[in-house]
Design a protein around this motif. Structure first.
Motif, mmCIF file in Angstrom:
data_model
loop_
_atom_site.group_PDB
_atom_site.id
_atom_site.type_symbol
_atom_site.label_atom_id
_atom_site.label_comp_id
_atom_site.label_asym_id
_atom_site.label_seq_id
_atom_site.Cartn_x
_atom_site.Cartn_y
_atom_site.Cartn_z
ATOM 1 N N GLY A 110 0.781 -1.229 0.000
ATOM 2 C CA GLY A 110 0.000 0.000 0.000
ATOM 3 C C GLY A 110 0.813 1.279 0.000
ATOM 4 O O GLY A 110 0.265 2.367 -0.147
ATOM 5 N N LYS A 113 4.608 0.840 -3.942
ATOM 6 C CA LYS A 113 5.732 0.143 -4.554
ATOM 7 C C LYS A 113 5.500 -0.120 -6.039
ATOM 8 O O LYS A 113 6.338 0.218 -6.883
ATOM 9 C CB LYS A 113 5.941 -1.191 -3.827
ATOM 10 N N THR A 114 4.366 -0.730 -6.340
ATOM 11 C CA THR A 114 4.073 -1.071 -7.731
ATOM 12 C C THR A 114 4.002 0.183 -8.596
ATOM 13 O O THR A 114 4.553 0.229 -9.705
ATOM 14 C CB THR A 114 2.719 -1.808 -7.826
ATOM 15 N N THR A 115 3.322 1.185 -8.077
ATOM 16 C CA THR A 115 3.205 2.455 -8.806
ATOM 17 C C THR A 115 4.588 3.045 -9.079
ATOM 18 O O THR A 115 4.870 3.514 -10.185
ATOM 19 C CB THR A 115 2.367 3.452 -7.978
ATOM 20 N N GLN A 146 -1.340 -6.253 -10.865
ATOM 21 C CA GLN A 146 -1.139 -4.808 -10.841
ATOM 22 C C GLN A 146 0.142 -4.406 -11.572
ATOM 23 O O GLN A 146 0.174 -3.408 -12.286
ATOM 24 C CB GLN A 146 -1.033 -4.381 -9.391
ATOM 25 N N ASP A 256 2.520 14.531 -2.433
ATOM 26 C CA ASP A 256 1.454 15.442 -2.862
ATOM 27 C C ASP A 256 0.237 15.339 -1.942
ATOM 28 O O ASP A 256 -0.572 16.252 -1.886
ATOM 29 C CB ASP A 256 1.022 15.097 -4.294
ATOM 30 N N GLU A 282 -0.221 10.204 -8.785
ATOM 31 C CA GLU A 282 -0.510 8.828 -9.201
ATOM 32 C C GLU A 282 -0.181 8.559 -10.655
ATOM 33 O O GLU A 282 -0.271 7.425 -11.113
ATOM 34 C CB GLU A 282 -1.989 8.528 -8.956
HETATM 35 P P1 GDP Z 1 1.915 -1.161 -3.236
HETATM 36 O O1 GDP Z 1 0.933 -2.029 -2.511
HETATM 37 O O2 GDP Z 1 3.027 -0.736 -2.351
HETATM 38 O O3 GDP Z 1 2.402 -1.755 -4.509
HETATM 39 O O4 GDP Z 1 1.136 0.192 -3.562
HETATM 40 P P2 GDP Z 1 0.495 0.694 -4.921
HETATM 41 O O5 GDP Z 1 1.535 0.981 -5.906
HETATM 42 O O6 GDP Z 1 -0.603 -0.206 -5.305
HETATM 43 O O7 GDP Z 1 -0.104 2.101 -4.451
HETATM 44 C C1 GDP Z 1 -1.128 2.216 -3.495
HETATM 45 C C2 GDP Z 1 -1.975 3.449 -3.812
HETATM 46 O O8 GDP Z 1 -1.198 4.627 -3.645
HETATM 47 C C3 GDP Z 1 -2.494 3.481 -5.233
HETATM 48 O O9 GDP Z 1 -3.815 3.957 -5.219
HETATM 49 C C4 GDP Z 1 -1.568 4.492 -5.920
HETATM 50 O O10 GDP Z 1 -2.194 5.151 -6.998
HETATM 51 C C5 GDP Z 1 -1.266 5.447 -4.796
HETATM 52 N N1 GDP Z 1 0.027 6.152 -4.975
HETATM 53 C C6 GDP Z 1 1.255 5.626 -5.187
HETATM 54 N N2 GDP Z 1 2.196 6.586 -5.264
HETATM 55 C C7 GDP Z 1 1.563 7.776 -5.102
HETATM 56 C C8 GDP Z 1 1.985 9.172 -5.065
HETATM 57 O O11 GDP Z 1 3.162 9.530 -5.181
HETATM 58 N N3 GDP Z 1 1.008 10.091 -4.860
HETATM 59 C C9 GDP Z 1 -0.312 9.748 -4.702
HETATM 60 N N4 GDP Z 1 -1.194 10.726 -4.506
HETATM 61 N N5 GDP Z 1 -0.729 8.465 -4.719
HETATM 62 C C10 GDP Z 1 0.172 7.487 -4.919
#
Ligand code: GDP
Length: 301
Positions: A110, A113-115, A146, A256, A282
């Protein structure tokens, strides 16, 4: 510009409070410093960092004989920026000129990471690099899907196995695939289960061993991804991961989304791990390299 935009919340909160403070306390005295301390701590700058900064500011005020808070205001950003500079460190990612570069991403679910992997793949691709992704978070089926979505969006291949399979095997396959495709950079996702530190450590160590065997000097970066909106919790995650594995850099996401962007300063000053990238949204190009000067001046301007 992107940087400034992403920091809007933090900057608005910071500069409003700072301007009020300067207006309310015209004289540089003990009371002013106490209020300034409060202000910085409430912006998540971190107690240790704030204390160090206040000491530096008091010295400077004495040295330059600054009595007017308005005059001190410009010194604050200057000293903060100075404090964040570290010797022989440029914050850039360690990317090999020749041969394959392997980057591991760690961090709890959450945090983004993936993003971040998707965004970085996009950035590197724009720089003319050939990028490959490895779906090393085999713990959650959702994580594999994802990453696949990001791979398609950005236009890079994703190496994946079934959920529940050995992440080290995914990484091994990804390396072979990178070799045959002539990829420059392999970005590997991992499962971040901090609840079970022993498992996490074993899994990461095994992935690292595979990489070390296959790729000279690899992994070239182990990037810890943390979420800026979780404030001091992000700080404690960074410390815990730092104990579980060698982390070479931090990616701080969702800057942000918080008015407490001061957390970057705390992480930078209080941990021995450089902040290398920051997430400012995002979208695909909402990822920036971290530069302390740009950051600090972005906060105050
Ligand atoms: P993971 O579980 O660590 O892989 O997390 P995800 O990549 O799925 O991201 C979790 C949520 O955070 C998603 O809804 C993304 O769009 C959001 N997110 C990730 N990076 C950013 C960021 O820099 N800014 C904002 N506002 N949202 C982000």
């Amino acid at each position: 510009e992107k940087f400034k935009e992403g920091l809007t919340k933090t900057r608005d909160s910071f500069s409003t409070k700072m301007n009020d403070l300067v207006k309310n306390y015209r004289k540089v005295d003990e009371e002013f410093f106490e209020e300034l301390e409060e202000l910085l701590i409430s912006s998540d700058v971190g107690v240790v960092t704030v204390m160090d900064l206040i000491d530096v500011l008091k010295d400077e005020a004495r040295r330059q004989n600054i009595k007017d808070t308005e005059k001190l205001q410009s010194v604050i950003s200057e000293k903060l920026a100075e404090m964040l500079h570290k010797e022989d460190e440029d914050g850039a990612l360690n990317i090999q000129k020749d041969g394959l570069t392997v980057i591991l991403f760690v961090g709890v679910n959450g945090v983004g990471k993936t993003t971040t992997i998707g965004k970085l793949a996009h950035k590197l691709k724009q720089d003319g690099k050939k990028v490959l992704l490895a779906a090393g978070d085999t713990f959650r089926a959702g994580a594999i899907e994802q990453l696949d979505v990001w791979g398609e969006r950005v236009g890079v291949d994703v190496i994946k196995h079934q959920a529940g399979s050995d992440p080290a095997a995914v990484v091994y396959d990804a390396i072979q695939s990178a070799r045959s495709k002539g990829s420059d950079i392999l970005l590997c996702d991992t499962a971040g289960r901090l609840q079970n530190k022993v498992n996490l450590m074993n899994e990461l160590e095994k992935m690292k061993r595979v990489i070390q065997r296959e790729v000279p000097d690899g992994p070239h970066e182990v990037l810890l991804v943390i979420d800026a909106t979780t404030g001091q919790n992000a700080m404690s995650q960074a410390k815990q991961f730092g104990q579980a594995t060698d982390v070479s850099g931090i990616v701080l996401t969702k800057l942000d989304g918080t008015a407490k962007g001061g957390i970057v300063l705390a992480i930078r000053h209080e941990l021995d791990i450089p902040v290398k990238l920051v997430g400012l949204g995002e979208k695909m190009d909402d990822l920036q390299e971290f530069d302390p000067d740009t950051f600090v001046y972005g906060l105050f301007s």
